[in-house]
Write a protein that holds these residues in place. Structure first.
Motif, PDB file in Angstrom:
ATOM      1  N   LEU A 186      29.118 -28.008 123.188  1.00 34.37           N
ATOM      2  CA  LEU A 186      27.664 -28.187 123.162  1.00 34.37           C
ATOM      3  C   LEU A 186      27.343 -29.673 123.255  1.00 34.37           C
ATOM      4  CD1 LEU A 186      24.839 -26.989 122.907  1.00 34.37           C
ATOM      5  CD2 LEU A 186      25.076 -27.179 120.397  1.00 34.37           C
ATOM      6  N   HIS A 187      26.776 -30.070 124.392  1.00 31.02           N
ATOM      7  CA  HIS A 187      26.423 -31.469 124.614  1.00 31.02           C
ATOM      8  C   HIS A 187      24.913 -31.708 124.560  1.00 31.02           C
ATOM      9  CE1 HIS A 187      30.575 -32.040 125.584  1.00 31.02           C
ATOM     10  NE2 HIS A 187      30.505 -31.267 126.690  1.00 31.02           N
ATOM     11  N   GLU A 188      24.159 -30.738 125.116  1.00 32.73           N
ATOM     12  CA  GLU A 188      22.706 -30.896 125.144  1.00 32.73           C
ATOM     13  C   GLU A 188      22.058 -29.563 124.812  1.00 32.73           C
ATOM     14  OE1 GLU A 188      20.929 -33.455 128.393  1.00 32.73           O
ATOM     15  OE2 GLU A 188      22.867 -32.942 129.287  1.00 32.73           O
ATOM     16  N   LEU A 189      20.927 -29.665 124.096  1.00 34.73           N
ATOM     17  CA  LEU A 189      20.184 -28.446 123.770  1.00 34.73           C
ATOM     18  C   LEU A 189      18.712 -28.806 123.673  1.00 34.73           C
ATOM     19  CD1 LEU A 189      21.072 -25.629 121.367  1.00 34.73           C
ATOM     20  CD2 LEU A 189      18.866 -26.731 121.071  1.00 34.73           C
ATOM     21  N   SER A 190      17.874 -27.984 124.315  1.00 33.40           N
ATOM     22  CA  SER A 190      16.429 -28.155 124.238  1.00 33.40           C
ATOM     23  C   SER A 190      15.834 -26.791 123.960  1.00 33.40           C
ATOM     24  CB  SER A 190      15.890 -28.722 125.557  1.00 33.40           C
ATOM     25  OG  SER A 190      14.478 -28.836 125.489  1.00 33.40           O
ATOM     26  N   PHE A 191      15.070 -26.720 122.864  1.00 32.11           N
ATOM     27  CA  PHE A 191      14.591 -25.422 122.405  1.00 32.11           C
ATOM     28  C   PHE A 191      13.156 -25.589 121.930  1.00 32.11           C
ATOM     29  CE2 PHE A 191      15.944 -21.606 119.537  1.00 32.11           C
ATOM     30  CZ  PHE A 191      15.171 -20.768 120.321  1.00 32.11           C
ATOM     31  N   ASN A 192      12.221 -24.844 122.527  1.00 33.85           N
ATOM     32  CA  ASN A 192      10.827 -24.879 122.089  1.00 33.85           C
ATOM     33  C   ASN A 192      10.230 -23.495 122.238  1.00 33.85           C
ATOM     34  OD1 ASN A 192      10.012 -24.606 124.879  1.00 33.85           O
ATOM     35  ND2 ASN A 192      10.423 -26.833 125.095  1.00 33.85           N
ATOM     36  N   GLY A 193       8.940 -23.382 122.171  1.00 37.44           N
ATOM     37  CA  GLY A 193       8.281 -22.071 122.225  1.00 37.44           C
ATOM     38  C   GLY A 193       8.253 -21.459 123.596  1.00 37.44           C
ATOM     39  N   GLU A 194       8.779 -22.118 124.627  1.00 36.12           N
ATOM     40  CA  GLU A 194       8.721 -21.601 125.989  1.00 36.12           C
ATOM     41  C   GLU A 194      10.087 -21.395 126.620  1.00 36.12           C
ATOM     42  OE1 GLU A 194       6.301 -24.290 128.162  1.00 36.12           O
ATOM     43  OE2 GLU A 194       4.448 -23.771 127.097  1.00 36.12           O
ATOM     44  N   GLU A 195      11.085 -22.162 126.210  1.00 38.92           N
ATOM     45  CA  GLU A 195      12.387 -22.058 126.873  1.00 38.92           C
ATOM     46  C   GLU A 195      13.500 -22.546 125.966  1.00 38.92           C
ATOM     47  OE1 GLU A 195      12.138 -24.546 130.295  1.00 38.92           O
ATOM     48  OE2 GLU A 195      11.827 -26.387 129.139  1.00 38.92           O
ATOM     49  N   GLY A 200      21.886 -28.332 129.949  1.00 37.83           N
ATOM     50  CA  GLY A 200      21.164 -28.492 131.197  1.00 37.83           C
ATOM     51  C   GLY A 200      20.823 -27.188 131.899  1.00 37.83           C
ATOM     52  N   GLU A 201      21.271 -26.011 131.405  1.00 38.48           N
ATOM     53  CA  GLU A 201      20.998 -24.713 132.038  1.00 38.48           C
ATOM     54  C   GLU A 201      19.982 -23.943 131.211  1.00 38.48           C
ATOM     55  OE1 GLU A 201      24.466 -22.470 132.801  1.00 38.48           O
ATOM     56  OE2 GLU A 201      25.468 -24.070 133.920  1.00 38.48           O
ATOM     57  N   LYS A 202      18.912 -23.538 131.888  1.00 37.10           N
ATOM     58  CA  LYS A 202      17.896 -22.737 131.226  1.00 37.10           C
ATOM     59  C   LYS A 202      18.427 -21.329 131.013  1.00 37.10           C
ATOM     60  CE  LYS A 202      13.076 -21.251 131.587  1.00 37.10           C
ATOM     61  NZ  LYS A 202      11.823 -21.321 132.377  1.00 37.10           N
ATOM     62  N   GLN A 203      18.295 -20.815 129.806  1.00 33.01           N
ATOM     63  CA  GLN A 203      18.842 -19.508 129.454  1.00 33.01           C
ATOM     64  C   GLN A 203      17.852 -18.403 129.828  1.00 33.01           C
ATOM     65  OE1 GLN A 203      22.037 -19.267 128.305  1.00 33.01           O
ATOM     66  NE2 GLN A 203      21.942 -21.486 128.832  1.00 33.01           N
ATOM     67  N   PRO A 204      18.395 -17.239 130.069  1.00 32.44           N
ATOM     68  CA  PRO A 204      17.541 -16.101 130.422  1.00 32.44           C
ATOM     69  C   PRO A 204      16.517 -15.806 129.332  1.00 32.44           C
ATOM     70  CG  PRO A 204      19.847 -15.604 130.831  1.00 32.44           C
ATOM     71  CD  PRO A 204      19.829 -16.879 130.090  1.00 32.44           C
ATOM     72  N   GLU A 226      21.434 -33.844 121.404  1.00 37.85           N
ATOM     73  CA  GLU A 226      22.324 -34.483 122.363  1.00 37.85           C
ATOM     74  C   GLU A 226      23.543 -34.988 121.601  1.00 37.85           C
ATOM     75  OE1 GLU A 226      20.604 -37.201 125.209  1.00 37.85           O
ATOM     76  OE2 GLU A 226      18.607 -36.482 124.712  1.00 37.85           O
ATOM     77  N   ASN A 227      24.679 -34.829 122.202  1.00 35.15           N
ATOM     78  CA  ASN A 227      25.924 -35.218 121.548  1.00 35.15           C
ATOM     79  C   ASN A 227      26.842 -35.875 122.567  1.00 35.15           C
ATOM     80  OD1 ASN A 227      27.934 -35.509 119.673  1.00 35.15           O
ATOM     81  ND2 ASN A 227      28.748 -33.451 119.973  1.00 35.15           N
TER      82      ASN A 227
END
Length: 240
Positions: A186-195, A200-204, A226-227
Motif C-alpha cells: 500500500l503506497h497511496e490511498l484516497s478515500f472520500n464520500g465519492e470514490e 492510483g487505481e479507482k476501485q469499483p 501516502e507511504n
C-alpha cells in the motif's frame, strides 16, 4: 544727679584755638559756656552773662558738666562701635536671611518636584496594578486554554491512534480482498464520500460501498495516505 546735655558744639576758630560751646540744664537752670583750649572764656546762666570774677562760684557745676561731657564722649564712642557691630551683624543677618530664603525657595521647588514625581509614581503604580490584574486574568485564561489544549491533544492522540488502527485493519482487508498483494504494497490511498483510490487505481463501486460502510470514519473524513515518498509519509484525514 545726671546732666542732660541739650547742646554741645566743638569747633576750631580761624586762629587755631580749639573752641567748645556748651548749653545744658542743671537743677532747673540753663547753663551756657564757651571754652578755648579747655579754659572757660564765657559763661551765662539762664541767659544772664556771668562776669569772670564770679566764675569760681560755678566751678563745681562747670566741672560736673565737663565730666559728664567726657563720659558722654566715651559712651558715644562705645555706642558708635556698638552701632557699627550691630550694623555688621544686621548685614550678616541679612545675608544669612537671603541664603535661608534662597534655600527655602530651592526646598520649595524641590518639594514641588517631589510631589509631581510622587503623583507620577502613583499613576504609574495604578497602571502597573491594572496591568497586573489584566496579566492575572490573561494568565488564568492561558492556563484554561492550556488545559483545553492538553485535553484536545490527548483527543487528537487517541484519534490518531484509532486512525492508525483502522488503517492497519483496512490494509488487512485490502490484502484479503486481493486489491494489494501485502500490507507493504500500500503506497497511496484516497478515500472520500465519492470514490476509493488505491495505489492510483479507482476501485469499483461495490468495493467503494463495502469500505464506505465498514470505514465511514475514512470515507466521510476525506482520507489520504501516502507511504514511501520523501515529501510526505503518513495518514491525513480532513474532517469537516
Amino acid at each position: 544727679m545726671s546732666i542732660r546735655l541739650t547742646c554741645y558744639n566743638n569747633y576750631d576758630t580761624f586762629d587755631g584755638k580749639g573752641r567748645e560751646r556748651i548749653q545744658t540744664n542743671w537743677k532747673g537752670k540753663t547753663y551756657q559756656m564757651e571754652l578755648a583750649n579747655n579754659k572757660l572764656v564765657a559763661l551765662a546762666v539762664d541767659a544772664e552773662i556771668i562776669p569772670s570774677t564770679q566764675w569760681n562760684e560755678y566751678s563745681t557745676v562747670i566741672a560736673a558738666i565737663r565730666e559728664q561731657i567726657r563720659k558722654d564722649r566715651i559712651q558715644a564712642k562705645k555706642d558708635q562701635a556698638q552701632a557699627k557691630r550691630d550694623q555688621e551683624q544686621a548685614e550678616r543677618d541679612q545675608r544669612q536671611a537671603k541664603v535661608e530664603q534662597e534655600d527655602a525657595s530651592r526646598d520649595q521647588q524641590q518639594a514641588k518636584r517631589d510631589q509631581e514625581q510622587a503623583s507620577r509614581d502613583q499613576e504609574q503604580a495604578k497602571r502597573d496594578q491594572e496591568q497586573a490584574s489584566r496579566d492575572r486574568v490573561q494568565a488564568k485564561h492561558d492556563q484554561e486554554q492550556a488545559h483545553l489544549d492538553q485535553i484536545q491533544a490527548k483527543k487528537d492522540q487517541e484519534r490518531a491512534a484509532e486512525d492508525q488502527r483502522l488503517l492497519k485493519q483496512m490494509t488487512g482487508d485490502l490484502v484479503a480482498d486481493h486489491i494489494i498483494p501485502n500490507e507493504e504494497a500500500l503506497h497511496e490511498l484516497s478515500f472520500n464520500g465519492e470514490e476509493l483510490i488505491v495505489n492510483g487505481e479507482k476501485q469499483p463501486d461495490s468495493v467503494f460501498k463495502k469500505y464506505s460502510k465498514k470505514y465511514p470514519r475514512f470515507a466521510l473524513g476525506n482520507t489520504s495516505y501516502e507511504n514511501g515518498k520523501k515529501q510526505f509519509n503518513g495518514l491525513h484525514i480532513h474532517r469537516n
